[in-house]
Design a protein around this motif. Structure first.
Motif, PDB file in Angstrom:
ATOM      1  N   ASP A  40      27.581  73.337  23.173  1.00  0.00           N
ATOM      2  CA  ASP A  40      28.440  72.894  24.525  1.00  0.00           C
ATOM      3  C   ASP A  40      27.761  71.788  24.959  1.00  0.00           C
ATOM      4  O   ASP A  40      26.398  71.533  24.710  1.00  0.00           O
ATOM      5  CB  ASP A  40      29.611  73.069  24.912  1.00  0.00           C
ATOM      6  CG  ASP A  40      29.348  74.134  26.279  1.00  0.00           C
ATOM      7  OD1 ASP A  40      28.052  73.695  26.852  1.00  0.00           O
ATOM      8  OD2 ASP A  40      29.994  75.131  26.821  1.00  0.00           O
ATOM      9  N   ARG A  41      28.151  71.310  25.611  1.00  0.00           N
ATOM     10  CA  ARG A  41      27.396  70.251  27.024  1.00  0.00           C
ATOM     11  C   ARG A  41      26.031  70.919  27.405  1.00  0.00           C
ATOM     12  O   ARG A  41      25.295  70.265  27.883  1.00  0.00           O
ATOM     13  CB  ARG A  41      27.872  69.128  28.219  1.00  0.00           C
ATOM     14  CG  ARG A  41      28.090  69.732  28.827  1.00  0.00           C
ATOM     15  CD  ARG A  41      29.043  68.929  29.730  1.00  0.00           C
ATOM     16  NE  ARG A  41      29.813  69.234  30.829  1.00  0.00           N
ATOM     17  CZ  ARG A  41      30.620  68.781  31.760  1.00  0.00           C
ATOM     18  NH1 ARG A  41      31.914  67.907  31.574  1.00  0.00           N
ATOM     19  NH2 ARG A  41      30.605  69.286  32.904  1.00  0.00           N
ATOM     20  N   SER A  42      26.537  72.186  27.985  1.00  0.00           N
ATOM     21  CA  SER A  42      25.758  72.844  28.883  1.00  0.00           C
ATOM     22  C   SER A  42      24.768  74.253  28.235  1.00  0.00           C
ATOM     23  O   SER A  42      23.969  74.269  29.286  1.00  0.00           O
ATOM     24  CB  SER A  42      27.468  73.883  30.319  1.00  0.00           C
ATOM     25  OG  SER A  42      27.588  74.519  28.800  1.00  0.00           O
ATOM     26  N   ARG A 129      26.200  64.163  20.810  1.00  0.00           N
ATOM     27  CA  ARG A 129      25.444  65.606  20.900  1.00  0.00           C
ATOM     28  C   ARG A 129      24.306  65.957  21.133  1.00  0.00           C
ATOM     29  O   ARG A 129      24.363  66.500  21.931  1.00  0.00           O
ATOM     30  CB  ARG A 129      26.387  66.035  19.554  1.00  0.00           C
ATOM     31  CG  ARG A 129      28.309  65.436  19.218  1.00  0.00           C
ATOM     32  CD  ARG A 129      28.857  66.080  18.201  1.00  0.00           C
ATOM     33  NE  ARG A 129      29.729  65.378  17.933  1.00  0.00           N
ATOM     34  CZ  ARG A 129      30.538  65.851  16.763  1.00  0.00           C
ATOM     35  NH1 ARG A 129      30.232  66.663  15.385  1.00  0.00           N
ATOM     36  NH2 ARG A 129      31.932  65.793  16.667  1.00  0.00           N
ATOM     37  N   PRO A 131      21.373  67.051  23.255  1.00  0.00           N
ATOM     38  CA  PRO A 131      20.413  67.402  24.493  1.00  0.00           C
ATOM     39  C   PRO A 131      20.177  66.535  24.763  1.00  0.00           C
ATOM     40  O   PRO A 131      20.264  66.324  25.897  1.00  0.00           O
ATOM     41  CB  PRO A 131      20.596  68.319  24.078  1.00  0.00           C
ATOM     42  CG  PRO A 131      20.959  69.635  22.685  1.00  0.00           C
ATOM     43  CD  PRO A 131      21.185  68.003  21.126  1.00  0.00           C
ATOM     44  N   GLN A 134      22.694  63.673  26.207  1.00  0.00           N
ATOM     45  CA  GLN A 134      23.592  64.371  27.514  1.00  0.00           C
ATOM     46  C   GLN A 134      22.818  64.657  27.852  1.00  0.00           C
ATOM     47  O   GLN A 134      23.763  64.646  29.603  1.00  0.00           O
ATOM     48  CB  GLN A 134      24.328  65.991  26.499  1.00  0.00           C
ATOM     49  CG  GLN A 134      25.363  65.497  25.535  1.00  0.00           C
ATOM     50  CD  GLN A 134      25.567  66.247  24.878  1.00  0.00           C
ATOM     51  OE1 GLN A 134      25.830  67.320  25.404  1.00  0.00           O
ATOM     52  NE2 GLN A 134      27.333  66.535  24.767  1.00  0.00           N
ATOM     53  N   ARG A 135      21.689  64.582  28.386  1.00  0.00           N
ATOM     54  CA  ARG A 135      20.945  65.713  29.636  1.00  0.00           C
ATOM     55  C   ARG A 135      20.385  63.691  30.484  1.00  0.00           C
ATOM     56  O   ARG A 135      20.941  64.035  31.890  1.00  0.00           O
ATOM     57  CB  ARG A 135      19.976  65.704  29.340  1.00  0.00           C
ATOM     58  CG  ARG A 135      19.631  67.073  29.695  1.00  0.00           C
ATOM     59  CD  ARG A 135      18.379  68.008  29.264  1.00  0.00           C
ATOM     60  NE  ARG A 135      18.060  67.146  28.539  1.00  0.00           N
ATOM     61  CZ  ARG A 135      17.368  68.138  27.516  1.00  0.00           C
ATOM     62  NH1 ARG A 135      17.787  69.122  26.882  1.00  0.00           N
ATOM     63  NH2 ARG A 135      16.403  67.360  26.158  1.00  0.00           N
TER      64      ARG A 135
END
Length: 576
Positions: A40-42, A129, A131, A134-135
């Motif tokens: 997931d995003r984390s 999607r 990483p 998203q970061r």
């Protein structure tokens, strides 16, 4: 359907049964065991599904990018397999549920940096999607939060300004929007909220800000988009130093909160003249040296005709260069307006190569002035001042990239460039125009030069905020005296009638009691690009256009059907 926590927040639940939800990053079958990386995003966690588990049949259906819910026991991995952080743990699944199936992705997400950008933009919902993406967007979100907290604490009021407004000359082409209710007339999308934020000062709001969407129909490059975000600010009853001081504290606050980086205050200031003279740019990258050396007087009236009568001759000390590297640097110089790039290589107490046969008499002085080391290269630009320094400035940046010179300096260097010219002479039209915009206030000591032969010497109370060689902010103290505004319009050849036609509503407001005021706009996308270490602002915008201004995912711009055009009274001319 409730997850225990985001994957990156699972560590405190070690030894407990947890419920996870996310995307299948990777699935592997090993000797009857199924291993799933759930993302997931984390973060990502490994899930193990054993052959006798009630979850096995459902887990066997999972493929890359399926959405799944997994329940199981979170436990430490065997000691030799631990990777630190969440990588120390794995989940032994007892239940798996497919929440969403996915067709084979258009590209492998973990190889996104090897995929053509147009493919990534076409499937942006997949690209986001990754990483890395998203970061970058989470960094942007934290920066917004930091800005908002700081400005609210400093008494700024957030106000939204119109997206549909009047077309006014601001330096770039407007995007036009036809009006259905006023046939034959058009709105313009705002290039910036410039007039509106000044009107808010006239209205007495004292301190304003917004994260404003802006639109400019201009040629694109890595740090430009047709629609972009400005952090827009304006303050009443201020002078230039007041604006700069609060911006420095805001920038330091953002870097501290978002990156944990302390920026030294105050930021250094260079005048426009000094920045161009020393670095050939009004947004100099000061993470490294390579300042120009003044050579005009040394060659004036000498035997080398190309330099003897040049208005400006500048030299740059470079490391030892191959002939191929020199040729590439000459190409850069020519692209930026130079006729060529003269060069010398130091050998002992003299020079070889390039223009060495023309500099024998001045060789000792050249070495003394430049300090060029044995084997080092001197690069020269000569001609009209602005063209010469701008071309050599581009060569300086090419040397930075060629030798990685910026890496030896601080990760982030912020500075101000101030005292820009108020006016810029346009050779094509043989007339004066504004350097920034027509509402920039001149230096009080220079107002008397309007309308004289020396009006090109007027200094503007304008300033640019420069980060690592990028202009990330620009602003000015504004004209608040209607008489000075009239002088400015006259200086750029705008008649009273034209001014009234284009800016009548604003001029009426200006004459209604206007406080001294000034402000700035940060190019927010560009700032986040530098903070994130990205190569393009497209990497820090969720849904950008490509370098041709096209949204490949949504298919914009696109044709519209005839009835829509008829409703707004627009006819499309077929291209030749």
């Amino acid at each position: 359907m409730k997850r225990t926590a985001l994957i990156g927040q699972l560590a405190p639940y070690s030894g407990q049964t947890v419920t996870l939800q996310g995307w299948v990053n990777r699935r592997r079958d090993l000797g009857g065991l199924i291993f799933i990386e759930l993302r997931d995003r984390s973060g990502v966690v490994q899930v193990q599904v054993e052959p006798d588990s009630p979850a096995f049949a459902e887990a066997d259906q999972l493929r890359a990018e399926y959405v799944a819910e997994i329940e199981g026991r979170l436990q430490l991995r065997p000691e030799g397999q631990r990777k630190g952080g969440l990588g120390d743990h794995e989940v032994i699944a007892t239940r798996v549920k497919v929440l969403g199936v996915a067709k084979t992705p258009a590209f492998e997400l973990d190889k996104g940096d090897q995929v053509a950008e147009d493919i990534r933009l076409k499937y942006r919902y997949l690209d986001l999607r990754r990483p890395e993406m998203q970061r970058a967007l989470m960094l942007r979100s934290r920066a917004v939060a930091a800005v908002t907290a700081f400005l609210e604490a400093e008494g700024f009021i957030q106000v939204e300004t119109p997206m549909l407004t009047r077309s006014t000359p601001e330096g770039a082409r407007d995007f036009l929007v036809p009006s259905r209710l006023s046939a034959g007339e058009f709105y313009a999308l705002p290039q910036s909220p410039q007039l509106f934020k000044q009107l808010l000062m006239i209205a007495g709001f004292d301190r304003y800000y917004q994260l404003a969407r802006c639109f400019r129909d201009e040629d694109l490059r890595a740090d430009r988009q047709p629609d972009f975000t400005q952090l827009d600010m304006e303050m009443s009853f201020v002078e230039q130093d007041d604006v700069l001081e609060i911006q420095e504290r805001l920038m330091a606050h953002v870097f501290r909160e978002v990156l944990g980086v302390e920026l030294p205050l105050p930021f250094p200031r260079l005048s426009y003249q000094d920045a161009m003279d020393r670095y050939g740019s009004d947004k100099p990258d000061l993470r490294f040296g390579l300042e120009f050396v003044e050579m005009t007087d040394l060659f004036a009236g000498g035997g080398f005709k190309a330099f003897a009568s040049a208005a400006s001759v500048k030299a740059l000390v470079a490391p030892e260069l191959t002939r191929k590297q020199i040729d590439e640097l000459e190409r850069v110089a020519k692209q930026n307006g130079a006729g060529g790039l003269a060069w010398l290589r130091r050998e002992g107490e003299g020079f070889t190569g390039g223009i060495s046969k023309f500099v024998g008499e001045v060789a000792p002085e050249l070495i003394a002035r430049t300090g060029v080391p044995e084997g080092g290269t001197l690069l020269f630009a000569a001609g009209e001042w602005k063209k010469a320094v701008s071309a050599l400035g581009a060569v300086r940046l090419a040397l930075r990239d060629l030798f990685g010179l910026a890496a030896a300096g601080p990760a982030f260097h912020v500075s101000w460039v101030v005292d820009f010219p108020q006016l810029d002479y346009d050779e094509d039209s043989a007339s004066w125009t504004y350097m920034h915009h027509p509402f920039t206030a001149p230096h009080p000591d220079d107002v008397a030069l309007f309308g004289t032969a020396r009006q090109g010497e007027i200094r503007a109370q304008a300033y640019d905020l420069v980060l690592n060689g990028f202009e990330v902010g620009g602003g000015s103290v504004r004209i608040h005296d209607p008489e000075v505004q009239a002088q400015m319009f006259a200086a750029i050849g705008m008649s009273d009638e034209d001014a009234r036609e284009k800016f009548g509503f604003f001029l009426d407001a200006l004459a209604s009691g206007t406080p001294p005021h000034g402000g700035i706009a940060w190019g927010f996308d560009r700032l986040i690009m530098v903070m994130a270490g990205a190569a393009s602002i497209r990497e820090v915008i969720a849904f950008p256009k490509n370098n041709r201004g096209v949204d490949l995912m949504a298919g914009a711009p696109s044709a519209v059907d005839a009835p829509q055009l008829a409703e707004v009274g627009v006819a499309v001319l077929a291209g030749e």
